[in-house]
Design an enzyme around this catalytic site. Structure first.
Site, PDB file in Angstrom:
ATOM      1  N   GLU A 196      -2.812  -6.584  15.336  1.00  0.00           N
ATOM      2  CA  GLU A 196      -2.174  -5.205  14.763  1.00  0.00           C
ATOM      3  C   GLU A 196      -3.587  -3.930  15.481  1.00  0.00           C
ATOM      4  OE1 GLU A 196      -0.882  -4.267  10.761  1.00  0.00           O
ATOM      5  OE2 GLU A 196       0.668  -4.587  12.065  1.00  0.00           O
ATOM      6  N   LYS A 199       0.947  -1.164   0.218  1.00  0.00           N
ATOM      7  CA  LYS A 199      -0.213  -0.043  -0.049  1.00  0.00           C
ATOM      8  C   LYS A 199       1.259   1.475   0.255  1.00  0.00           C
ATOM      9  CE  LYS A 199      -3.432   1.784   3.023  1.00  0.00           C
ATOM     10  NZ  LYS A 199      -3.868   2.306   4.521  1.00  0.00           N
ATOM     11  N   LYS A 218      10.901   0.106  13.080  1.00  0.00           N
ATOM     12  CA  LYS A 218      11.445   0.011  12.177  1.00  0.00           C
ATOM     13  C   LYS A 218      12.628   1.999  11.971  1.00  0.00           C
ATOM     14  CE  LYS A 218       7.244   0.377   9.234  1.00  0.00           C
ATOM     15  NZ  LYS A 218       6.589   0.867   9.004  1.00  0.00           N
ATOM     16  N   GLU A 231      11.457  -4.306   4.153  1.00  0.00           N
ATOM     17  CA  GLU A 231      10.895  -5.612   3.552  1.00  0.00           C
ATOM     18  C   GLU A 231      10.661  -5.659   2.048  1.00  0.00           C
ATOM     19  OE1 GLU A 231      10.098  -4.780   6.237  1.00  0.00           O
ATOM     20  OE2 GLU A 231      10.323  -6.029   8.133  1.00  0.00           O
ATOM     21  N   HIS A 270      -2.247 -33.000  20.269  1.00  0.00           N
ATOM     22  CA  HIS A 270      -0.549 -33.330  20.044  1.00  0.00           C
ATOM     23  C   HIS A 270       0.094 -32.937  20.568  1.00  0.00           C
ATOM     24  CE1 HIS A 270      -3.061 -37.201  19.160  1.00  0.00           C
ATOM     25  NE2 HIS A 270      -3.729 -36.562  18.222  1.00  0.00           N
ATOM     26  N   GLY A 312      -3.901  -2.273   5.860  1.00  0.00           N
ATOM     27  CA  GLY A 312      -3.545  -3.628   5.701  1.00  0.00           C
ATOM     28  C   GLY A 312      -3.752  -4.205   5.977  1.00  0.00           C
ATOM     29  N   ARG A 313      -4.716  -4.363   7.382  1.00  0.00           N
ATOM     30  CA  ARG A 313      -4.984  -5.889   7.741  1.00  0.00           C
ATOM     31  C   ARG A 313      -6.545  -6.343   6.984  1.00  0.00           C
ATOM     32  NH1 ARG A 313      -3.472  -2.134  11.141  1.00  0.00           N
ATOM     33  NH2 ARG A 313      -5.128  -1.575  13.000  1.00  0.00           N
TER      34      ARG A 313
END
Ligand code: F6P
Length: 550
Positions: free
Chosen positions: A354, A207, A513, A213, A385, A268-269
């Site tokens: 977030e 966005k 950041k 990254e 398990h 974003g999410r």
């Protein structure tokens, strides 16, 4: 000024309910009310939510619903729908619901209907997907695209990655899809291994188009591509972008016509419904992508139009508040009994943590009550398990959502019936537990091991009273998948409203950041400036002394 949550009468009433209800076992609530399952479950379309295995009775539920009214939930829902800047710290509207609205809907932000531009972008996606699938979109040497790599992180990765994994039965197999998100070289290097630059297309999903990254990986991918393709102009045939920052995408070398638009009113999410879903559409086709949107829209209608008592996201949110603030449980487990949904816990970690992992309220004061819980989980029956031991016998109680589809796409022998038996059994065991008398009653003196069994009887007891919800979905179709994600989005929103926090910003990612960009300079230039704290300086020195120069 509005009274803080923890001081309100309704809060105090709920505390009293908690004190009253913690004295009862959940199973007693069933004994008192034979209709409990019917009364504490919601059936809507292909969703059944059973929330009867909770430490809740009608009186407490009534007051939890009263809490929602008291926090003006309805008014906040209207604010969201009418484009108010409810993301006040970024001065933005929150309108992801417009991304899944029907073409003729009207959803306005500052007096402008945003639906037509959403539809235009969907149309552009459709044309692109058709061209890639049909082979009309050609690589620089005239070959058809066979592999697509989505480079993005957070919401620009998790949503599409989850969707493509969950809807695997709908894959069209025209192209092979890959997702690269992590900054480590390993993920990108392994993905590129054996790949042909002439037939590979990159989607740079960001966005902001400034996430370290993503941009760094995109640059590495571009380098890899140009090693073979040589000509800068060939980039246009192999790189497309999804971004609201067109200038930056252009600067990178992506042609304007290959940039799919994003809007600042989509977090974003909350973005898999937008052009960020391009990789989903490439995997399952545009028709199925539109079904995801339709499912999300159905859940929106359910959320906005159903009374709170029968409203799935509202009930889930209130239960979350109930356990977080009154029982003081710190975490919440997501347990999908479906390996197609194996990424759901990670996706919901970002969505929930977030959004609601905050303590500064909308009015700038610090909340004196807990907010978003730790979200974690794993698929069933794998989890049984691994960590179910903890869920059953530790002193820490973790409320859980069991999720499964009734009908599987893979009807292999009796796998599905066995799986669902396990799910229901776990949900029952967590609620009921097992007391010492019960263990002892089941011991037979004829058993040669009787004495030892008596000795270990206490170890075989289960405290029970672990609250859990079960969500059974008829089938994991694109429509129901969309509805499932929208359900959790609205749950998170309702909780944010009650906690009086802004669920739509994410300032908590900024400090790391900033520090990383400073450290990055130090590391890249081999500087040991010693202007950090002693631990940071120590780590920096150690790294620089050992790291091999490339
Ligand atoms: O983690 C912070 C964040 O801003 C997320 O909210 C977002 O999903 C992710 O980074 C990626 O952002 P972008 O799409 O701008 O690269």
């Amino acid at each position: 000024m509005e009274q803080s949550l923890e001081k309100r009468t309704i809060w105090k009433k709920l505390q009293e309910h908690k004190t009253r209800l913690e004295k009862n076992d959940i199973i007693d609530l069933f004994n008192k009310n034979p209709k409990r399952f019917e009364e504490f479950s919601i059936h809507a379309r292909e969703f059944l939510l059973d929330f009867s295995k909770n430490r809740l009775d009608k009186k407490a539920l009534k007051d939890l619903l009263e809490l929602a009214e008291n926090c003006h939930l309805r008014a906040w829902m209207d604010k969201m729908r009418s484009g108010h800047h409810i993301n006040h710290t970024e001065q933005r509207a929150v309108m992801h619901i417009a991304l899944r609205a029907p073409a003729d809907a009207i959803m306005e932000i500052e007096g402008e209907n945003v639906v037509p531009e959403v539809q235009a972008e969907l149309h552009k996606m459709e044309q692109f997907v058709k061209r890639v699938h049909s082979g009309k979109w050609k690589g620089y040497s005239g070959k058809k695209i066979t592999h697509v790599i989505n480079i993005g992180i957070g919401g620009s990765d998790l949503g599409p990655y989850l969707a493509t994994q969950s809807l695997r039965p709908y894959w069209l197999e025209h192209v092979e899809l890959h997702f690269v998100s992590n900054l480590d070289g390993a993920q990108l290097a392994l993905t590129l291994e054996g790949m042909d630059p002439e037939t590979t297309l990159f989607i740079i999903a960001s966005k902001s188009f400034s996430t370290l990254e993503t941009i760094y990986e995109a640059q590495t991918a571009r380098e890899w591509f140009l090693e073979t393709a040589q000509e800068h102009d060939h980039i246009r045939h192999h790189f497309v972008a999804i971004s609201s920052n067109t200038d930056k995408a252009n600067e990178f070398g992506i042609a304007s016509e290959n940039i799919f638009k994003m809007w600042d009113w989509v977090g974003g999410r909350y973005s898999l419904w937008s052009t960020i879903g391009l990789s989903i559409a490439l995997a399952i086709g545009m028709e199925n992508f539109r079904k995801i949107l339709a499912g999300g829209h159905w859940m929106d209608q359910h959320f906005f139009e159903t009374d709170f008592r029968h409203n799935i996201p509202v009930i889930l949110a209130l239960l979350g508040i109930w356990y977080r603030n009154f029982f003081h449980y710190d975490s919440h487990a997501i347990l999908p009994y479906d390996s197609l949904l194996h990424l759901l816990p990670s996706y919901l970690q970002q969505l929930d943590m977030e959004s609601n992992g905050k303590q500064i309220k909308r009015n700038g004061a610090t909340a004196r009550y807990a907010t978003g819980p730790i979200i974690w989980g794993e698929t069933g029956s794998n989890g049984q398990h691994a960590f179910f031991q903890f869920l059953h016998q530790s002193a820490t109680i973790v409320p859980a959502d069991f999720i499964a589809s009734i009908n599987t796409h893979y009807p292999l022998r009796d796998h599905q019936s066995l799986l669902i038996s396990n799910l229901i059994a776990q949900s029952e065991a967590l609620m009921k537990g097992r007391n010492l008398d019960d263990v002892l009653e089941n011991l037979s003196p004829d058993n040669p091991d009787y004495d030892h069994q008596q000795l270990i009887a206490r170890y075989r007891t289960f405290p029970g009273n672990s609250p859990n919800n079960t969500l059974l979905i008829d089938k994991l179709t694109p429509f129901n998948f969309g509805a499932l994600l929208a359900m959790y989005e609205h749950k998170v929103f309702v909780q944010g409203v009650i906690w009086n926090i802004n669920s739509f910003d994410q300032w908590g990612v900024e400090l790391g950041k900033e520090l990383a960009s400073k450290l990055q300079r130090d590391i890249l230039h081999g500087l040991q400036l010693e202007d950090h704290d002693p631990s940071t300086n120590g780590l920096l020195k150690h790294y620089l002394s050992k790291a091999k120069k490339q």
